[in-house]
Scaffold this motif. Structure first.
Motif, PDB file in Angstrom:
ATOM      1  N   PRO A  86       0.840  -1.194   0.000  1.00 48.89           N
ATOM      2  CA  PRO A  86       0.000   0.000   0.000  1.00 48.89           C
ATOM      3  C   PRO A  86       0.880   1.250   0.000  1.00 48.89           C
ATOM      4  CG  PRO A  86      -0.625  -1.514   1.761  1.00 48.89           C
ATOM      5  CD  PRO A  86       0.692  -1.979   1.230  1.00 48.89           C
ATOM      6  N   PRO A  87       0.368   2.370  -0.480  1.00 42.37           N
ATOM      7  CA  PRO A  87       1.149   3.615  -0.403  1.00 42.37           C
ATOM      8  C   PRO A  87       1.420   3.984   1.053  1.00 42.37           C
ATOM      9  CG  PRO A  87      -1.107   4.067  -1.070  1.00 42.37           C
ATOM     10  CD  PRO A  87      -0.944   2.589  -1.106  1.00 42.37           C
ATOM     11  N   LEU A  88       2.513   4.712   1.285  1.00 41.47           N
ATOM     12  CA  LEU A  88       2.942   5.014   2.654  1.00 41.47           C
ATOM     13  C   LEU A  88       1.869   5.703   3.470  1.00 41.47           C
ATOM     14  CD1 LEU A  88       6.629   6.186   2.050  1.00 41.47           C
ATOM     15  CD2 LEU A  88       5.894   4.185   3.357  1.00 41.47           C
ATOM     16  N   HIS A  89       1.105   6.613   2.848  1.00 36.85           N
ATOM     17  CA  HIS A  89       0.198   7.433   3.646  1.00 36.85           C
ATOM     18  C   HIS A  89      -0.972   6.661   4.246  1.00 36.85           C
ATOM     19  CE1 HIS A  89      -1.570   7.716  -0.446  1.00 36.85           C
ATOM     20  NE2 HIS A  89      -2.729   7.803   0.192  1.00 36.85           N
ATOM     21  N   ILE A  90      -1.249   5.438   3.756  1.00 35.29           N
ATOM     22  CA  ILE A  90      -2.344   4.675   4.385  1.00 35.29           C
ATOM     23  C   ILE A  90      -1.825   3.439   5.118  1.00 35.29           C
ATOM     24  CG2 ILE A  90      -4.121   5.485   2.789  1.00 35.29           C
ATOM     25  CD1 ILE A  90      -3.938   2.801   1.337  1.00 35.29           C
ATOM     26  N   ARG A  91      -0.520   3.376   5.343  1.00 34.03           N
ATOM     27  CA  ARG A  91       0.013   2.258   6.127  1.00 34.03           C
ATOM     28  C   ARG A  91      -0.135   2.554   7.624  1.00 34.03           C
ATOM     29  NH1 ARG A  91       5.738   0.555   3.239  1.00 34.03           N
ATOM     30  NH2 ARG A  91       5.053   0.931   1.077  1.00 34.03           N
ATOM     31  N   ASN A  92      -0.249   1.491   8.388  1.00 32.14           N
ATOM     32  CA  ASN A  92      -0.342   1.630   9.837  1.00 32.14           C
ATOM     33  C   ASN A  92       1.038   2.016  10.397  1.00 32.14           C
ATOM     34  OD1 ASN A  92      -1.600   1.493  12.345  1.00 32.14           O
ATOM     35  ND2 ASN A  92      -0.900  -0.618  12.686  1.00 32.14           N
ATOM     36  N   ALA A  93       1.051   2.899  11.412  1.00 27.82           N
ATOM     37  CA  ALA A  93       2.314   3.379  11.988  1.00 27.82           C
ATOM     38  C   ALA A  93       2.287   3.280  13.507  1.00 27.82           C
ATOM     39  CB  ALA A  93       2.583   4.817  11.544  1.00 27.82           C
ATOM     40  N   PRO A  94       2.367   2.079  14.072  1.00 29.77           N
ATOM     41  CA  PRO A  94       2.278   1.927  15.530  1.00 29.77           C
ATOM     42  C   PRO A  94       3.583   2.253  16.259  1.00 29.77           C
ATOM     43  CG  PRO A  94       2.492  -0.213  14.489  1.00 29.77           C
ATOM     44  CD  PRO A  94       2.379   0.775  13.378  1.00 29.77           C
ATOM     45  N   THR A  95       4.735   2.324  15.563  1.00 36.03           N
ATOM     46  CA  THR A  95       6.007   2.594  16.245  1.00 36.03           C
ATOM     47  C   THR A  95       6.637   3.872  15.700  1.00 36.03           C
ATOM     48  OG1 THR A  95       7.398   1.372  14.682  1.00 36.03           O
ATOM     49  CG2 THR A  95       6.352   0.099  16.435  1.00 36.03           C
ATOM     50  N   ARG A  96       7.574   4.439  16.508  1.00 39.99           N
ATOM     51  CA  ARG A  96       8.252   5.664  16.095  1.00 39.99           C
ATOM     52  C   ARG A  96       9.104   5.419  14.855  1.00 39.99           C
ATOM     53  NH1 ARG A  96      12.470   8.639  20.044  1.00 39.99           N
ATOM     54  NH2 ARG A  96      13.731   6.830  19.430  1.00 39.99           N
ATOM     55  N   MET A  97       9.768   4.248  14.793  1.00 41.98           N
ATOM     56  CA  MET A  97      10.575   3.957  13.624  1.00 41.98           C
ATOM     57  C   MET A  97       9.740   3.974  12.349  1.00 41.98           C
ATOM     58  SD  MET A  97      12.846   0.561  12.686  1.00 41.98           S
ATOM     59  CE  MET A  97      11.408  -0.295  12.067  1.00 41.98           C
ATOM     60  N   MET A  98       8.563   3.422  12.425  1.00 37.98           N
ATOM     61  CA  MET A  98       7.697   3.376  11.254  1.00 37.98           C
ATOM     62  C   MET A  98       7.226   4.776  10.873  1.00 37.98           C
ATOM     63  SD  MET A  98       5.614  -0.101  12.276  1.00 37.98           S
ATOM     64  CE  MET A  98       4.775  -0.398  10.743  1.00 37.98           C
ATOM     65  N   ARG A  99       6.956   5.585  11.898  1.00 33.93           N
ATOM     66  CA  ARG A  99       6.564   6.963  11.588  1.00 33.93           C
ATOM     67  C   ARG A  99       7.718   7.716  10.940  1.00 33.93           C
ATOM     68  NH1 ARG A  99       3.923   6.260  16.588  1.00 33.93           N
ATOM     69  NH2 ARG A  99       5.625   7.251  17.731  1.00 33.93           N
ATOM     70  N   GLU A 100       8.950   7.457  11.422  1.00 31.94           N
ATOM     71  CA  GLU A 100      10.117   8.106  10.832  1.00 31.94           C
ATOM     72  C   GLU A 100      10.351   7.656   9.395  1.00 31.94           C
ATOM     73  OE1 GLU A 100      13.227   7.091  13.487  1.00 31.94           O
ATOM     74  OE2 GLU A 100      12.728   8.670  14.964  1.00 31.94           O
ATOM     75  N   MET A 101       9.916   6.459   9.084  1.00 39.85           N
ATOM     76  CA  MET A 101      10.045   5.950   7.710  1.00 39.85           C
ATOM     77  C   MET A 101       8.946   6.487   6.796  1.00 39.85           C
ATOM     78  SD  MET A 101      11.043   1.952   8.504  1.00 39.85           S
ATOM     79  CE  MET A 101      11.016   1.508   6.782  1.00 39.85           C
ATOM     80  N   GLY A 102       8.037   7.267   7.351  1.00 35.97           N
ATOM     81  CA  GLY A 102       6.990   7.880   6.531  1.00 35.97           C
ATOM     82  C   GLY A 102       5.671   7.154   6.539  1.00 35.97           C
ATOM     83  N   TYR A 103       5.553   6.083   7.351  1.00 36.00           N
ATOM     84  CA  TYR A 103       4.282   5.369   7.434  1.00 36.00           C
ATOM     85  C   TYR A 103       3.219   6.325   7.986  1.00 36.00           C
ATOM     86  CZ  TYR A 103       6.328   0.718   6.626  1.00 36.00           C
ATOM     87  OH  TYR A 103       6.953  -0.373   6.078  1.00 36.00           O
ATOM     88  N   GLY A 104       2.120   6.409   7.296  1.00 38.61           N
ATOM     89  CA  GLY A 104       1.006   7.235   7.752  1.00 38.61           C
ATOM     90  C   GLY A 104       1.186   8.718   7.496  1.00 38.61           C
ATOM     91  N   ALA A 105       2.314   9.144   6.939  1.00 38.25           N
ATOM     92  CA  ALA A 105       2.565  10.578   6.710  1.00 38.25           C
ATOM     93  C   ALA A 105       1.627  11.109   5.635  1.00 38.25           C
ATOM     94  CB  ALA A 105       4.013  10.785   6.292  1.00 38.25           C
ATOM     95  N   ASP A 106       1.119  12.303   5.848  1.00 36.65           N
ATOM     96  CA  ASP A 106       0.253  13.007   4.886  1.00 36.65           C
ATOM     97  C   ASP A 106      -1.088  12.306   4.664  1.00 36.65           C
ATOM     98  OD1 ASP A 106       2.261  14.942   4.446  1.00 36.65           O
ATOM     99  OD2 ASP A 106       3.236  13.612   2.988  1.00 36.65           O
ATOM    100  N   TYR A 107      -1.452  11.418   5.586  1.00 35.68           N
ATOM    101  CA  TYR A 107      -2.789  10.830   5.458  1.00 35.68           C
ATOM    102  C   TYR A 107      -3.837  11.884   5.741  1.00 35.68           C
ATOM    103  CZ  TYR A 107      -7.001   8.205   6.579  1.00 35.68           C
ATOM    104  OH  TYR A 107      -8.295   7.767   6.616  1.00 35.68           O
ATOM    105  N   ALA A 108      -4.805  11.991   4.888  1.00 31.37           N
ATOM    106  CA  ALA A 108      -5.886  12.967   5.046  1.00 31.37           C
ATOM    107  C   ALA A 108      -7.093  12.257   5.633  1.00 31.37           C
ATOM    108  CB  ALA A 108      -6.236  13.603   3.701  1.00 31.37           C
TER     109      ALA A 108
END
Length: 438
Positions: free
Chosen positions: A362-384
């Protein structure tokens, strides 16, 4: 055991009482009732005989339509010895004797037509045992079966034989048989018009069954003509042909499903009743009716599935026979409901697309981001978050990056899907606008 004397004429010891069906057995192929399509000059058997090139055959048809009779007459027409066996009573040692007898006849200049009744009951090894003797001309095989040969017979055997389909006898065919029987008996049946029609219907397309019924009626001592109720009181109606595990089962459920799809409630009820009368499990029918709701109606009538499930639940609570009425009601609802396979088609297209695209993430913006590392990798970024957007619609992409956006679901202008079509088109326009604004 095989009847090794079937190719011999009747002897005086065999004389005595003979059933009507035996007395009326045709002596020529032209006397066979109801199979003109295959026996005519242009038919498959007629053409073979005219050309003098009879091949091995599989005669496929319901009981009582002339399979055994046709095999006997084919042997007579071609001067072949007629040997009859039944797959039910014949084992491997018996087959060896039959083949040895055929080889001896061939050595003496005579061929053998081996008629195998219920040939579908032989296992694969037994069916394979015929092949070398068919190939070298020791026997000309004529098998008879009531089951679909493509399901029951080996491909190797089918490739060496032509399948001939025999039809069940029509009411007109049965009337011709009845008239022949009356000539043999020397008197008319003591039945009025409706009772005579009922007698023909009782035979259910089976000529042998009809002659057995006529023999019963002919034995009665009566001083009056029977009407339909009087006949029904004396004779039991023949059970309808129905095999819950065989081809007839699938033929009837197909007829039921297609009647619903074709919006014909009367035909749907007829096939529903036919299956119940044949002993079908109502729970199987409940499951299939529910399948019709999701496959052929779906969102064109969102209530249809609930109606089916409610009917199924009602059957489970009431049981038979009252519970079947709930299923009949659901069936009528489905037959008269607006039809759509748009969801079914969309689901199949989505499955095909999923297989083709493999493991695209899936594209990064709709991936689940339960950890800080995943958020730093862009998971969930720019999800509207759609609820925070104008019209509660963001128009973001939810397919894998780089994948061309497909359209799987195209609702038709029928039933409730008219509204869904409007919604789909509304969101499509809005999606283009949002992406343009972005």
């Amino acid at each position: 055991m095989p009847d090794l004397f079937d190719d011999l004429p009747d002897t005086p010891a065999q004389s005595g009482h003979r059933p009507l069906a035996d007395l009326l057995r045709p002596r020529r192929l032209t006397d066979v009732v109801g199979q003109g399509r295959i026996l005519s000059e242009d038919g498959p058997l007629g053409a073979m005989l005219a050309a003098g090139s009879l091949s091995s055959l599989i005669l496929w048809g319901p009981p009582g339509v002339g399979k055994t009779t046709i095999a006997r007459l084919l042997a007579a027409e071609t001067d072949l010895a007629f040997v009859q066996i039944s797959a039910i009573f014949t084992g491997v040692p018996d087959l060896r004797k039959v083949f040895e007898g055929a080889r001896m006849r061939r050595a003496n200049g005579q061929g053998t037509l081996l008629f195998v009744d219920e040939i579908h009951r032989f296992n694969k090894a037994q069916q394979d045992s015929f092949l070398p003797h068919m190939e070298d001309g020791t026997i000309l095989l004529v098998g008879a079966t009531t089951e679909n040969p493509s399901f029951e017979l080996n491909a190797a055997l089918l490739s060496r034989a032509q399948v001939i389909v025999l039809e069940r006898l029509t009411l007109a065919d049965l009337e011709r048989l009845a008239q022949r029987a009356e000539q043999e008996l020397g008197r008319a049946l003591p039945l009025d018009g409706p009772a005579r029609e009922s007698l023909l219907e009782m035979a259910d397309g089976d000529g042998r069954a009809l002659l057995n019924l006529i023999e019963q009626v002919g034995a009665w001592t009566l001083d009056c003509v029977l009407d339909r109720p009087a006949l029904s009181a004396r004779l039991m109606r023949r059970a309808a042909k129905y095999d819950k595990n065989g081809e007839e089962h699938y033929n009837l459920i197909s007829a039921l499903h297609k009647s619903v799809r074709g919006s014909d409630p009367d035909a749907a009820l007829y096939w529903f009743a036919r299956m119940l009368e044949g002993g079908e499990d109502p729970r199987y029918l409940a499951r299939r009716i529910t399948r019709m709701a999701v496959e052929d109606i779906a969102l064109a009538d969102p209530e249809a599935q609930r109606v089916c499930l409610d009917a199924w639940n009602t059957f489970e609570r009431l049981g038979s026979p009252e519970g079947e009425l709930a299923l009949a009601g659901a069936l009528v609802h489905l037959a008269l409901a607006p039809k759509s396979n748009a969801v079914y088609a969309a689901y199949k297209a989505a499955r095909a697309s999923a297989r083709q695209t493999g493991s695209e993430p899936p594209p990064l913006h709709i991936r689940n981001a339960p950890t800080r590392m995943m958020r730093e990798m862009g998971y969930g970024a720019d999800y509207a978050y759609d609820h925070d957007q104008e019209d509660a619609f963001s128009g973001q992409n939810y397919f894998p990056d780089g994948m061309k956006r497909p359209v799987f679901y195209t609702p038709p202008e029928r039933g409730f899907e008219r509204e869904l079509k409007k919604r789909s088109e509304y969101f499509a326009r809005l999606r283009i606008k949002r992406q343009g604004d972005g």
